[in-house]
Design an enzyme around this catalytic site. Structure first.
Site, PDB file in Angstrom:
ATOM      1  N   LYS A   1       0.851  -1.203   0.000  1.00 27.05           N
ATOM      2  CA  LYS A   1       0.000   0.000   0.000  1.00 27.05           C
ATOM      3  C   LYS A   1       0.887   1.254   0.000  1.00 27.05           C
ATOM      4  CE  LYS A   1      -0.216  -0.064   5.060  1.00 27.05           C
ATOM      5  NZ  LYS A   1      -1.068  -0.369   6.236  1.00 27.05           N
TER       6      LYS A   1
ATOM      7  N   ARG B   1     -10.568   0.349  15.086  1.00 28.75           N
ATOM      8  CA  ARG B   1     -10.416   1.108  13.841  1.00 28.75           C
ATOM      9  C   ARG B   1     -11.348   0.444  12.843  1.00 28.75           C
ATOM     10  NH1 ARG B   1      -4.457   1.672  11.183  1.00 28.75           N
ATOM     11  NH2 ARG B   1      -5.116  -0.263  10.208  1.00 28.75           N
TER      12      ARG B   1
ATOM     13  N   TYR C   1      14.670  30.462   6.467  1.00 26.41           N
ATOM     14  CA  TYR C   1      13.514  31.227   6.951  1.00 26.41           C
ATOM     15  C   TYR C   1      13.492  31.361   8.471  1.00 26.41           C
ATOM     16  CZ  TYR C   1      11.374  30.531   2.320  1.00 26.41           C
ATOM     17  OH  TYR C   1      11.094  30.513   0.981  1.00 26.41           O
TER      18      TYR C   1
ATOM     19  N   MET D   1      10.530  24.298   1.516  1.00 20.45           N
ATOM     20  CA  MET D   1       9.769  23.396   0.655  1.00 20.45           C
ATOM     21  C   MET D   1      10.671  22.546  -0.243  1.00 20.45           C
ATOM     22  SD  MET D   1       6.751  24.238  -2.091  1.00 20.45           S
ATOM     23  CE  MET D   1       5.695  25.016  -0.883  1.00 20.45           C
TER      24      MET D   1
END
Ligand SMILES: *Cc1c(COP(=O)(O)O)cnc(C)c1O
Length: 381
Positions: free
Chosen positions: A41, A139, A273, A321
């Site tokens: 998956k 779940r 940043y 990013m």
């Protein structure tokens, strides 16, 4: 297999030889009674679903597992015809295509059974259905109170030729915490719910409960099949139960980038940043062209480890990013030099577990989030 030309900005090298060896090690652990399902998956936890599924089957896995039916249908479209279970269905999902593709489809509740029966009527085929019990995870899965009714209706549909109950299964909550009392409680609940279904007439081909941590530590959970994901990719489910090497496993993914710029910076220079890192002396800075869009966790700003210029350094300031900076502490380096974020660890590079620690998460998340902008380069195909 994709032979992407070097050099590249960044790459995730996938060692399919290591993956095959891991599958063989897991098989040896559970043989002769249990089979191995390779869980592929989420694009094989970021490693690439089709090449990893093929390699796992070559190494003796006999089942594949995905979360969504779309993931499973993509494997069929690639020509992979092994037994294949998918377990996370949503109303309106492609049951009919699933029947036609011969998928094993997990059913946890009435709505899903109704939809799969409807699709079987339309298609004229028989749906392969695995009933999932909630033995305590809380779940997905059918709770014990609703189980007799779900089993009864599935058996009725089986008598009508619409479905075939191919599996009974469940999932553990705390297999990665050795000795957790929920493990024994879930095992007992599974035996009860399985016993009920079999007494009512179900004859499943496979009964299964174990994920990677259970496969590594709990033989009593093996039944007919173990569903291994993270261990197959050479990652320990939890540092608490051991390192990959303790279980004869080797990490499959190696993530690296090519240094894009090296420059001198004076003492007192802010970096990235927010200026959360300020150089403490005249130094050299290296720019690594990987960022949170590539899966480098921003939460590891100021903490993530990187092997570059022969030493493990720490991300200086914020992960952006597309890029981050490391302080080379005056060392010189050519642009294009390799910066290794993680790998097997035997050449001094950090591991995915090291990044998990730096980002307060689990290694599963580190590999799974490596972004689509990072090409996967397959080794030992
Ligand atoms: C993801 C998943 C697995 C595999 O878990 P690992 O800990 O990676 O082995 C097995 N079963 C189910 C239901 C899952 O969702």
């Amino acid at each position: 297999m994709s032979e992407t030309p070097q050099p590249l900005r960044a790459r995730a090298e996938i060692d399919l030889g290591a993956l095959r060896a891991n599958v063989r090690a897991l098989r040896a652990r559970v043989a002769p009674h249990a089979q191995v399902m390779a869980v592929v998956k989420a694009d094989a936890y970021g490693h690439g679903a089709v090449p990893c599924a093929r390699a796992a089957l070559e190494a003796g896995a006999t089942w594949l597992g995905t979360a969504t039916p779309h993931e499973a249908l993509a494997l069929r479209a690639a020509g992979i015809d092994a037994p294949l279970l998918c377990w996370l269905w949503t109303p309106g999902d492609p049951w009919r295509q699933g029947i036609e593709a011969g998928l094993d489809m997990s059913v946890s509740g009435r709505w899903a059974l109704d939809e799969v029966i409807g699709a079987a009527r339309e298609s004229g085929g028989t749906a392969r259905v695995q009933l999932k019990a909630d033995t305590g995870l809380g779940r997905n899965g059918c709770p014990p109170a609703d189980w007799p009714r779900l089993v009864g209706e599935a058996l009725k549909a089986q008598a009508d030729g619409l479905v075939r109950i191919t599996g009974i299964w469940s999932h553990l909550a705390c297999a990665d915490e050795p000795g957790h009392p929920s493990i024994a409680a879930q095992l007992e609940a599974f035996q009860e719910m399985l016993g009920h279904a079999e007494r009512a007439g179900a004859e499943p081909e496979v009964r299964h409960l174990a994920n990677s941590p259970a496969t590594l530590t709990l033989p009593e959970t093996y039944f007919d099949l173990v569903r291994t994901g993270v261990a197959m990719y050479g990652i320990s489910p939890s540092p608490e139960i051991g390192t990959p090497a303790d279980f004869g496993l080797r990490p499959v993914m190696r993530l690296s980038g090519s240094v894009a710029l090296v420059k001198r910076a004076p003492a007192g220079h802010g970096v990235s940043y927010g200026h959360h890192y300020v150089t403490s002396r005249d130094t050299t800075l290296a720019l690594v062209p990987l960022g949170y869009a590539d899966g480098v966790p921003r939460h590891a700003s100021g903490r993530g480890p990187v092997l570059v210029g022969g030493r493990v350094r720490t991300v200086a300031g914020r992960v952006a990013m597309d890029q981050f900076v490391v302080d080379l502490e005056g060392d010189e380096l050519e642009p294009g030099a390799e910066a290794v974020l993680f790998g097997p660890g035997d050449e001094g590079e950090p591991t995915a577990e090291d990044w998990a620690r730096a980002a307060d998460t689990i290694a599963y998340e580190i590999v799974t989030r490596v972004g689509s902008r990072v090409p996967r380069v397959y080794r030992n195909a």
